[in-house]
Design a protein around this motif. Structure first.
Motif, mmCIF file in Angstrom:
data_model
loop_
_atom_site.group_PDB
_atom_site.id
_atom_site.type_symbol
_atom_site.label_atom_id
_atom_site.label_comp_id
_atom_site.label_asym_id
_atom_site.label_seq_id
_atom_site.Cartn_x
_atom_site.Cartn_y
_atom_site.Cartn_z
ATOM 1 N N LEU A 1 -3.660 -2.260 6.332
ATOM 2 C CA LEU A 1 -4.511 -1.206 5.789
ATOM 3 C C LEU A 1 -4.212 -1.004 4.306
ATOM 4 O O LEU A 1 -5.127 -0.810 3.492
ATOM 5 N N ASN A 2 -2.940 -1.071 3.946
ATOM 6 C CA ASN A 2 -2.555 -0.945 2.539
ATOM 7 C C ASN A 2 -3.103 -2.105 1.708
ATOM 8 O O ASN A 2 -3.453 -1.928 0.535
ATOM 9 N N LEU A 3 -3.169 -3.292 2.321
ATOM 10 C CA LEU A 3 -3.743 -4.447 1.635
ATOM 11 C C LEU A 3 -5.198 -4.175 1.264
ATOM 12 O O LEU A 3 -5.648 -4.539 0.161
ATOM 13 N N CYS A 4 -5.924 -3.542 2.166
ATOM 14 C CA CYS A 4 -7.322 -3.195 1.881
ATOM 15 C C CYS A 4 -7.405 -2.203 0.724
ATOM 16 O O CYS A 4 -8.288 -2.300 -0.141
ATOM 17 N N ILE A 5 -6.501 -1.233 0.703
ATOM 18 C CA ILE A 5 -6.496 -0.246 -0.377
ATOM 19 C C ILE A 5 -6.185 -0.922 -1.709
ATOM 20 O O ILE A 5 -6.815 -0.627 -2.737
ATOM 21 N N ARG A 6 -5.224 -1.836 -1.694
ATOM 22 C CA ARG A 6 -4.879 -2.543 -2.932
ATOM 23 C C ARG A 6 -6.046 -3.385 -3.433
ATOM 24 O O ARG A 6 -6.257 -3.526 -4.634
ATOM 25 N N TYR A 7 -6.813 -3.952 -2.495
ATOM 26 C CA TYR A 7 -7.982 -4.729 -2.906
ATOM 27 C C TYR A 7 -9.006 -3.833 -3.600
ATOM 28 O O TYR A 7 -9.561 -4.204 -4.638
ATOM 29 N N ILE A 8 -9.249 -2.663 -3.052
ATOM 30 C CA ILE A 8 -10.265 -1.765 -3.618
ATOM 31 C C ILE A 8 -9.885 -1.328 -5.025
ATOM 32 O O ILE A 8 -10.719 -1.315 -5.940
ATOM 33 N N PHE A 9 -8.612 -0.995 -5.225
ATOM 34 C CA PHE A 9 -8.194 -0.434 -6.512
ATOM 35 C C PHE A 9 -7.552 -1.466 -7.429
ATOM 36 O O PHE A 9 -7.137 -1.111 -8.543
ATOM 37 N N GLY A 10 -7.471 -2.723 -6.990
ATOM 38 C CA GLY A 10 -6.893 -3.752 -7.848
ATOM 39 C C GLY A 10 -5.405 -3.560 -8.091
ATOM 40 O O GLY A 10 -4.914 -3.849 -9.191
ATOM 41 N N LEU A 11 -4.679 -3.084 -7.093
ATOM 42 C CA LEU A 11 -3.249 -2.808 -7.249
ATOM 43 C C LEU A 11 -2.435 -4.082 -7.012
ATOM 44 O O LEU A 11 -2.881 -5.026 -6.370
ATOM 45 N N ARG A 12 -1.215 -4.055 -7.532
ATOM 46 C CA ARG A 12 -0.296 -5.166 -7.305
ATOM 47 C C ARG A 12 0.369 -5.032 -5.946
ATOM 48 O O ARG A 12 0.267 -4.004 -5.277
ATOM 49 N N LYS A 13 1.093 -6.081 -5.576
ATOM 50 C CA LYS A 13 1.616 -6.192 -4.221
ATOM 51 C C LYS A 13 2.513 -5.027 -3.839
ATOM 52 O O LYS A 13 2.449 -4.523 -2.715
ATOM 53 N N TYR A 14 3.371 -4.577 -4.750
ATOM 54 C CA TYR A 14 4.360 -3.555 -4.410
ATOM 55 C C TYR A 14 4.016 -2.173 -4.962
ATOM 56 O O TYR A 14 4.854 -1.287 -4.967
ATOM 57 N N ASP A 15 2.798 -1.996 -5.437
ATOM 58 C CA ASP A 15 2.377 -0.675 -5.908
ATOM 59 C C ASP A 15 2.234 0.270 -4.711
ATOM 60 O O ASP A 15 1.757 -0.117 -3.640
ATOM 61 N N HIS A 16 2.630 1.525 -4.903
ATOM 62 C CA HIS A 16 2.480 2.520 -3.839
ATOM 63 C C HIS A 16 1.003 2.871 -3.665
ATOM 64 O O HIS A 16 0.241 2.925 -4.641
ATOM 65 N N VAL A 17 0.622 3.125 -2.426
ATOM 66 C CA VAL A 17 -0.800 3.325 -2.132
ATOM 67 C C VAL A 17 -1.099 4.739 -1.630
ATOM 68 O O VAL A 17 -2.268 5.048 -1.374
ATOM 69 N N THR A 18 -0.091 5.592 -1.499
ATOM 70 C CA THR A 18 -0.314 6.901 -0.878
ATOM 71 C C THR A 18 -1.381 7.693 -1.612
ATOM 72 O O THR A 18 -2.312 8.234 -0.996
ATOM 73 N N ASP A 19 -1.268 7.773 -2.918
ATOM 74 C CA ASP A 19 -2.241 8.553 -3.699
ATOM 75 C C ASP A 19 -3.638 7.952 -3.586
ATOM 76 O O ASP A 19 -4.639 8.685 -3.546
#
Length: 980
Positions: free
Chosen positions: A849-867
């Motif tokens: 699920l976090n992988l999906c969030i990182r895809y949407i926001f263009g985050l890096r692998k170890y970026d926190h996704v809570t916010d």
């Protein structure tokens, strides 16, 4: 040269010196190829490029291979993977034939073949990486001449020459004309044992190697490792190579083979221009048309013919059919200015090859990087503007054009169209007449099922209008009447349509014109070569679907009100689903484990079941349900006299009669099949069962000491199933039938101590499995879920592989839409069936699920996704699953159509019947159970979670309100946990 494009985004080239020589040689690679091949339009013109990743160089492919003079582009090192759909990398006018390397990165070969050329696949290498040669060999069919064409990639240092000799010796003698091209990684500039063996091999097979200059260039190293092998050097009209710096360090090699090729016929379709139609004049003409004459006709076929004639004549005057030549630019973002930059880049690369100085190399790199950036930004602007200007209705159509989501890509048939049509229309098994007569006699002896017969009742214009507006399909069937033709004149023709449908119901006849179907063959695999590699999509007349929906509503109500369908049949019934069926089965398996029992589970596979339905037997079953005479006549008319033909692009087969099976693509087909198979379970004496359409699950539980008895019971019921299918004409495939013992780890370990007698079906021994895939859910024999979660992970990463290509090109809202539509359903599917996931597996799903969030926001692998999760207002995986469970419980409790096998599991305190939503506390009784394992079953978990909900949520007046409140409830709970 104009270098002013995007001057705000890119550096100027004014500071680069000594570019005049390159500027004078700026010709795009596509123009070089076109100029080379245009003098030979009747030859077979071929190219090869080591692409070193089609996905990375897709824009180069689109911009390079746009000439109709090129018949095939052979690609080595395609870097394609099965997770990347063919539609994502298609070239207009070509089909993609691919052989991917699946066990290791890189590698793979592919062929882009002009779509009008008939072919079949002669040989392909194994997709599993073994350090050997990778290849595709085709047979091209040009009327009376057959040609062998192949592409080869030999990884560096691979010992492939023996395999190459075997491949060529097997196929080459059958062909007078042959060409192989590829990256053989054997340098013919060197006098080595490898090169000598290569030359000896080709000479012994009477193959010729046209002379080329070095084709691979890395710094100051130049080697000749890309080759053309041909059966006849005299037939090579021209050959050579061009710098292809947009792809790799390899040159593009080409050859024109003297072989007369049929001229390419442009693809022309006929369509109506509804957009420019004068709606006021159309309405005036529709109002003055004599529609009443249809009601005076007393024959259903004449009614339909008259209606079609009036509608067609009306639309021919206002939106006549006109030919449209299908032409699509290779890529809208590849503007002439960008193509000039690409040509300039290639010219600098050629200059460096002639004069390999550091200055020339730096100049080339600068322009190459600028060119790549221009392409990326132009593509990003195109996609953003297209998405922003798209209506929600057209958004997916645009995304499909980019290769995202599931989309059907038409491609030429590689098999005989008439043979394929016969394959689609013929039943796989014809029932013996004596057996059939006996089966019908037995059915006729059954007592009448319903107390009062089914009579069709007339429908109103309001009913018909709702049905027409609810059908989204714009496909035009064999009658030439589509949805878009009817909607503009619907107020004027609604009465006529209603009259036709009511006449059909009262007369017991189905219009003959509506029994004709167009079949579109869709490949099941990337390179189909047999009939079984295709599945049909049926295009039926639009109004036939309207009539079928009318009948479906009345027929379904009759079956439901008389309880005529088996309660354990979950296929194609309101409020029933694969998920509800899986809950029933998995909870039954858990209950057996809770009772210290083992369960023998068998999953049966019916072969092509819908096409095996015998019409006479089905009609006998319908009569036994107490259908009135006119209703039975209508179904008989509906099933009989059907015909179909293959129609794809400009290909049409002959018409074929359909003598068995429920109509492919018909609205009524699923429920008719459910009625047909309804009596199957009556022969089961020892096992429990569940049906989902033609998926049959049998299971029997037993104590650890009664395993042999359970196997005997299963074998007995399988014999009964075999006899039933033999009498009714269905086929079961024993090789795909799965058997598994389910139980606790302790009991399974004891089971393995001694040999088990086999389960035998139709003379075939069924091996015991450790896991099975049932309706999309992977069930392991110890009811752990590692395999299913691993499969979810595999699917997410495979889907993400395709989405990542466009991550930086799509706006935020579109990425959210893609994730919600393509990724989250994979995670959510049947998640209510396994509330007993371990914390480790839950964490794994949370990471997906976090992988999906990182895809949407263009985050890096170890970026926190809570916010970012909070911004999306998404629940974590635990709360998400709990929300799904309680929402399903709400539907089970308050939906009158909910499966009885689930409603029976829940009971309220102080209430025997279904309560009102306002009644008291609405708390469930907790089901009795023995072990802690069953406490995490769906039934017990659902009761626990429901009872924990606040009362105002449990009293919600609609499912939409309930889901909204539940989501807010768990979001609040999640936020509170984050603050701790």
């Amino acid at each position: 040269m104009d270098l002013s494009i995007d001057s705000d985004l890119f550096y100027s080239l004014d500071s680069i010196d000594n570019l005049s020589d390159a500027s004078s040689d700026c010709v795009h690679l596509s123009d070089l190829l076109h100029n080379t091949f245009s003098p030979f339009p009747k030859n077979l013109n071929l190219c090869h490029i080591n692409a070193q990743s089609i996905p990375s160089h897709y824009s180069e492919l689109l911009s390079t291979f746009i000439s109709n003079c090129i018949h095939a582009c052979l690609v080595s090192e395609s870097f394609l993977k099965p997770s990347l759909p063919t539609t994502s990398f298609s070239l207009p006018g070509y089909i993609l034939i691919r052989n991917d390397r699946i066990d290791k990165g890189c590698g793979g070969v592919a062929i882009y073949l002009r779509a009008d050329i008939k072919y079949k696949i002669l040989a392909t290498s194994s997709p599993h990486y073994n350090k050997g040669m990778e290849y595709i060999v085709l047979e091209l069919n040009f009327n009376t001449v057959k040609f062998m064409l192949g592409v080869v990639y030999a990884p560096p240092n691979s010992d492939y020459l023996d395999a190459l000799e075997l491949l060529l010796a097997t196929h080459l003698p059958e062909y007078e004309h042959a060409v192989l091209m590829g990256d053989f990684n054997t340098c013919l500039l060197q006098d080595s044992a490898r090169s000598r063996k290569f030359l000896t091999l080709t000479s012994s097979l009477n193959l010729h190697i046209p002379k080329l200059d070095p084709t691979h260039h890395v710094n100051d190293s130049h080697s000749l490792i890309d080759h053309i092998l041909t059966s006849s050097s005299e037939r090579i009209a021209t050959h050579g190579q061009f710098t292809a710096s947009g792809f790799s360090h390899h040159d593009l090699i080409f050859a024109s083979y003297k072989l007369r090729i049929p001229k390419l016929k442009p693809k022309i379709i006929f369509q109506r221009n509804f957009a420019s139609m004068d709606h006021e004049r159309l309405a005036d003409d529709a109002a003055s048309t004599d529609w009443i004459q249809i009601e005076r006709i007393d024959n259903i076929d004449d009614k339909v013919k008259c209606f079609n004639s009036l509608v067609t004549d009306l639309l021919d005057r206002h939106a006549p059919l006109h030919p449209v030549r299908m032409k699509r630019p290779p890529a809208p973002w590849l503007t002439p200015a960008i193509r000039k930059q690409m040509a300039y880049r290639d010219a600098l690369r050629r200059k460096h090859k002639k004069d390999p100085s550091e200055a020339n190399w730096n100049n080339f790199k600068f322009v190459r990087n600028r060119c790549n950036q221009m392409i990326r930004n132009a593509k990003r602007r195109h996609i953003h503007s297209s998405v922003e200007n798209c209506s929600s209705k057209n958004l997916w159509q645009f995304l499909h054009s980019l290769g995202l989501g599931r989309c059907r890509k038409d491609q030429p048939l590689s098999v005989d169209k008439d043979g394929l049509n016969r394959h689609f229309s013929s039943p796989p098994h014809i029932l013996d007449p004596v057996t059939k007569a006996l089966t019908i006699s037995n059915i006729q002896a059954l007592p009448i099922a319903a107390s009062s017969p089914l009579h069709f009742t007339p429908v109103t214009e309001t009913d018909i209008k709702k049905i027409i507006l609810s059908i989204p399909s714009k496909a035009v069937g064999s009658d030439g009447i589509g949805r878009d033709m009817l909607l503009p004149i619907l107020p004027f023709i609604l009465s006529s349509i209603t009259s036709i449908i009511n006449f059909s119901l009262s007369s017991g006849t189905f219009p003959t014109l509506w029994k004709l179907a167009f079949m579109v063959p869709v490949p099941k695999i990337s390179s189909p070569v047999e009939f079984k590699h295709y599945r049909p999509i049926s295009i039926l007349p639009f109004l036939s679907k309207v009539l079928e929906r009318v009948v479906l509503r009345q027929f379904s109500n009759f079956l439901s009100s008389n309880n005529l369908l088996n309660p354990l049949q979950s296929g194609f019934r309101p409020s029933h689903s694969t998920c509800s069926a899986l809950i029933k089965i998995t909870d039954d398996l858990r209950k057996a484990v809770d009772d210290s029992q083992l369960t023998l589970l068998t999953l049966l596979d019916f072969s092509n079941a819908f096409n095996c339905v015998d019409h006479d037997i089905l009609l006998s079953i319908l009569r036994s349900l107490n259908m009135s005479g006119s209703v039975t006549e209508w179904f008989s008319s509906y099933l009989s006299g059907r015909r179909q033909r293959i129609r794809s692009d400009d290909i049409e087969s002959d018409w074929c009669d359909v003598t068995a099976g429920v109509p492919q693509g018909g609205v009524l087909s699923p429920i008719l099949f459910s009625v047909f198979i309804n009596t199957l379970v009556s022969v089961l004496k020892f096992t429990s069962y569940h049906l989902y359409a033609d998926d049959l699950q049998l299971y029997v539980s037993c104590g650890p000491g009664d395993v042999l008895e359970a196997i005997d019971k299963m074998t007995a019921d399988l014999d009964a199933v075999k006899n039933w299918t033999a009498n009714y004409g269905l086929l079961v495939n024993p090789s795909k039938t799965l058997v598994m013992f389910v139980g606790s780890r302790y009991h399974l370990a004891r089971l393995r101590n001694g040999p088990l007698p086999p389960v035998i079906f139709n003379g075939v021994t069924l091996p015991y499995c450790d896991s099975v895939k049932n309706l999309g859910l992977h069930i392991q024999n110890n009811l752990s879920w590692e395999l299913h979660v691993s499969e979810i992970s595999r699917k997410i990463y495979a889907s993400m592989h395709g989405l990542k290509r466009l991550q930086n090109f799509l706006p935020y809202s579109t990425k959210v839409t893609l994730v919600n539509s393509l990724l989250l359903p994979i995670i959510d599917y049947a998640d209510v069936c396994y509330p007993d996931l371990t914390e480790e597996l839950l964490d794994k799903l949370d990471r997906l699920l976090n992988l999906c969030i990182r895809y949407i926001f263009g985050l890096r692998k170890y970026d926190h996704v809570t916010d970012f999760r909070n911004k999306l207002k998404w629940l974590n995986i635990r709360h998400r699953r709990n929300a799904h469970i309680v929402s399903l419980v709400y539907g089970i409790v308050y939906n009158p159509c909910a499966p009885s096998y689930l409603t029976d599991r829940f009971s309220f305190f102080d209430f025997t019947d279904r309560p009102q939503r306002s009644s008291r506390n609405l708390l469930f009784r907790t089901p009795e159970h023995n072990a802690a394992g069953y406490s995490d079953s769906f039934t017990v978990s659902a009761v626990r979670l429901w009872n924990q909900l606040p009362l105002h949520i449990r009293q919600s007046q609609s499912i939409e309100t309930f889901k909204s409140k539940v989501r807010l409830h768990y979001l609040q709970k999640q936020n509170n946990q984050q603050q701790i």
